[in-house]
Structures are given as C-alpha cells and as structure tokens.
Design an enzyme around this catalytic site. Structure first.
Site, PDB file in Angstrom:
ATOM      1  N   GLU A  84      37.983  26.091  33.686  1.00 35.08           N
ATOM      2  CA  GLU A  84      39.219  26.856  33.661  1.00 35.08           C
ATOM      3  C   GLU A  84      40.269  26.187  32.776  1.00 35.08           C
ATOM      4  O   GLU A  84      40.218  24.970  32.542  1.00 35.08           O
ATOM      5  CB  GLU A  84      39.762  26.995  35.088  1.00 35.08           C
ATOM      6  CG  GLU A  84      38.827  27.689  36.064  1.00 35.08           C
ATOM      7  CD  GLU A  84      38.840  29.202  35.921  1.00 35.08           C
ATOM      8  OE1 GLU A  84      39.175  29.719  34.842  1.00 35.08           O
ATOM      9  OE2 GLU A  84      38.520  29.886  36.910  1.00 35.08           O
ATOM     10  N   HIS A 127      38.080  30.909  29.767  1.00 28.02           N
ATOM     11  CA  HIS A 127      37.177  29.904  30.326  1.00 28.02           C
ATOM     12  C   HIS A 127      35.740  30.141  29.850  1.00 28.02           C
ATOM     13  O   HIS A 127      35.353  31.256  29.527  1.00 28.02           O
ATOM     14  CB  HIS A 127      37.249  29.851  31.861  1.00 28.02           C
ATOM     15  CG  HIS A 127      36.544  30.959  32.584  1.00 28.02           C
ATOM     16  ND1 HIS A 127      37.141  31.711  33.560  1.00 28.02           N
ATOM     17  CD2 HIS A 127      35.274  31.451  32.513  1.00 28.02           C
ATOM     18  CE1 HIS A 127      36.290  32.585  34.045  1.00 28.02           C
ATOM     19  NE2 HIS A 127      35.147  32.454  33.412  1.00 28.02           N
ATOM     20  N   ASN A 179      40.768  34.559  30.696  1.00 25.04           N
ATOM     21  CA  ASN A 179      41.689  33.442  30.456  1.00 25.04           C
ATOM     22  C   ASN A 179      41.107  32.405  29.498  1.00 25.04           C
ATOM     23  O   ASN A 179      41.663  31.320  29.331  1.00 25.04           O
ATOM     24  CB  ASN A 179      42.076  32.778  31.781  1.00 25.04           C
ATOM     25  CG  ASN A 179      40.877  32.211  32.535  1.00 25.04           C
ATOM     26  OD1 ASN A 179      39.745  32.236  32.043  1.00 25.04           O
ATOM     27  ND2 ASN A 179      41.122  31.700  33.732  1.00 25.04           N
ATOM     28  N   ASP A 204      26.393  27.270  36.042  1.00 27.10           N
ATOM     29  CA  ASP A 204      27.268  27.074  37.187  1.00 27.10           C
ATOM     30  C   ASP A 204      26.741  27.774  38.435  1.00 27.10           C
ATOM     31  O   ASP A 204      25.759  28.512  38.393  1.00 27.10           O
ATOM     32  CB  ASP A 204      28.673  27.590  36.865  1.00 27.10           C
ATOM     33  CG  ASP A 204      28.667  28.915  36.108  1.00 27.10           C
ATOM     34  OD1 ASP A 204      27.781  29.753  36.368  1.00 27.10           O
ATOM     35  OD2 ASP A 204      29.541  29.118  35.243  1.00 27.10           O
TER      36      ASP A 204
END
Length: 240
Positions: free
Chosen positions: A141, A136, A134, A66
């Site tokens: 996400e 990811h 979280n 990314d």
C-alpha cells in the site's frame, strides 16, 4: 518500459495470457509470479483453454503475491481458493510447485521469512501484477516507506472497499494481508502489469508517467529493465 493498449479488456487479457504461455513454452523450468483479483480471472480462463489445447504446466512453478491474514486455505474467500477455482484445479500443475503465503500461520513473522526463502530458491521469470486504484501492487500500500521483503500489511480503506465485492459485506473483508515485498517483485526477470477499466486510469498514469514515489508503489516499476503495461482503452485514457 513497454505499454500495450487494446480496444477492450478481452484483448488485453488474451495478450497477457499469451505472454505467460510464451514463458511456459520457452523455458525448461519456468517460475511464474501470480496475482489474484477480478482482473486476472480472464487471463486464467485463457490459460485453462490453452491447456485444453495442449499447453502443459507440469514443469512450471508458481509463486503467488499475497494472501489475507486470518483466512484458512479452505476458506472460499482466500487466495488459495481463488487460485484453485480459476487455474490450479484445471491444469496439470504439481501440488509441490504451488506457493502461496500462509495468512493463517500462527507465527506470521516466521511465515514471511519462509516465503522469502522460497523466493530466493525460485527466481521469478515472469511476474503478473494488477494495480489498485491507489497504485498498490501486491498488497504493498502507499506509505512513506515500503518494505523490501515479504511482510504483513494493514490494508487501506480504498483497498478494503474495492475488495468488498468478493465478500458478503465490507465488514467481512480482512484488514491485514501478507504480501511479497517490492524488492522481491522487482527481482523478477520480467514484469507484466494488466489494468482494465476507467477506475484504474489515474493509477496507471501516475505509475507510468508520474514521479517515482512510495505513495504510488507501482511507480517503482519504472526502475525495472523489462516491464510491460497491458491496458484496455479505458485504463489508458489518461495517457498521452
């Protein structure tokens, strides 16, 4: 699924680096999927040390997960700069064999398509992953639906808050990123996820022992035939 737990973050990072080294030495043209973030820095430090002791990268291709949208490759906060600082500038990896998404592209849709073509042309032998608090992976996400291919994503407040330590202030953190999709990640022949620290313990537990659901993207790794979670004791504390 294999889970390896080490007493501390140093041991976990060193073991992860040895898995990468094995892939590099056993294959004639290895393709590595690379991740960024603080968790990966010790891994790359070990790989640089391995290189100084004879490990060659001249036959390796790397494909990063990314990049932030809006940052030029020369920006010190970009993942292009991160990779140069922690790995690329210290090993004999060809410039033509390093791929990172173009977050500064004028046409992000075209940039995503181009990256998918790179992924199709270079099947990943070993994909390195971190995990967000979280759940990811990459910048995929939690959501009701997950994208299979390279796409632009709006970062959650949790992710922005976690990444603020790399910027001068939280408001300087980009709010969007371009990321490899879940299908592309799962197409890797082998996946190694490294997680350290107590802050990752809940996400690790949900990824390994929870239900498979899009609200914990890392839980989809349960579907992969060859995935290894490498943890320190703090990250593994909620596992039985």
């Amino acid at each position: 699924m294999e889970v390896r737990v080490f007493p501390d973050a140093y041991g976990a990072a060193l073991y992860t680096a040895t898995l990468v080294e094995t892939t590099i030495t056993q294959l004639s043209s290895p393709v590595l999927g690379l991740a960024t973030g603080g968790t990966m820095i010790p891994v790359y430090q070990h790989l640089v040390q391995f290189h100084r002791r004879g490990l060659r990268f001249e036959h390796v291709t790397t494909i990063n997960l990314d990049e932030y949208v809006g940052l030029e490759p020369t920006d010190r906060h970009s993942y292009h700069a991160f990779m140069r600082e922690h790995l690329f500038d210290h090993v004999d990896l060809s410039l033509d064999c390093r791929y990172i998404p173009s977050g500064a592209a004028c046409d992000l849709t075209a940039a995503c398509r181009a990256y998918d073509e790179i992924l199709q042309a270079h099947p990943i032998d070993l994909q390195l992953l971190g995990i967000g608090v979280n759940g990811h992976i990459g910048f995929n996400e939690p959501a009701d639906h997950l994208k299979p291919h390279t796409h632009v994503v709006e970062l959650t407040e949790d992710t922005i808050r976690q990444n603020a330590r790399f910027f001068d202030a939280e408001e300087r953190v980009p709010t969007r990123a371009i990321t490899m999709g879940l299908q592309s990640i799962l197409f890797a022949k082998r996946i190694v996820l490294l997680a350290v620290g107590a802050s990752k313990a809940q996400a690790v537990r949900e990824a390994i022992t929870g239900d498979i659901r899009t609200t914990v993207p890392a839980s989809l790794l349960q579907l992969h035939p060859q995935v290894t979670f490498v943890l320190d004791e703090a990250a593994a504390q909620q596992l039985r």
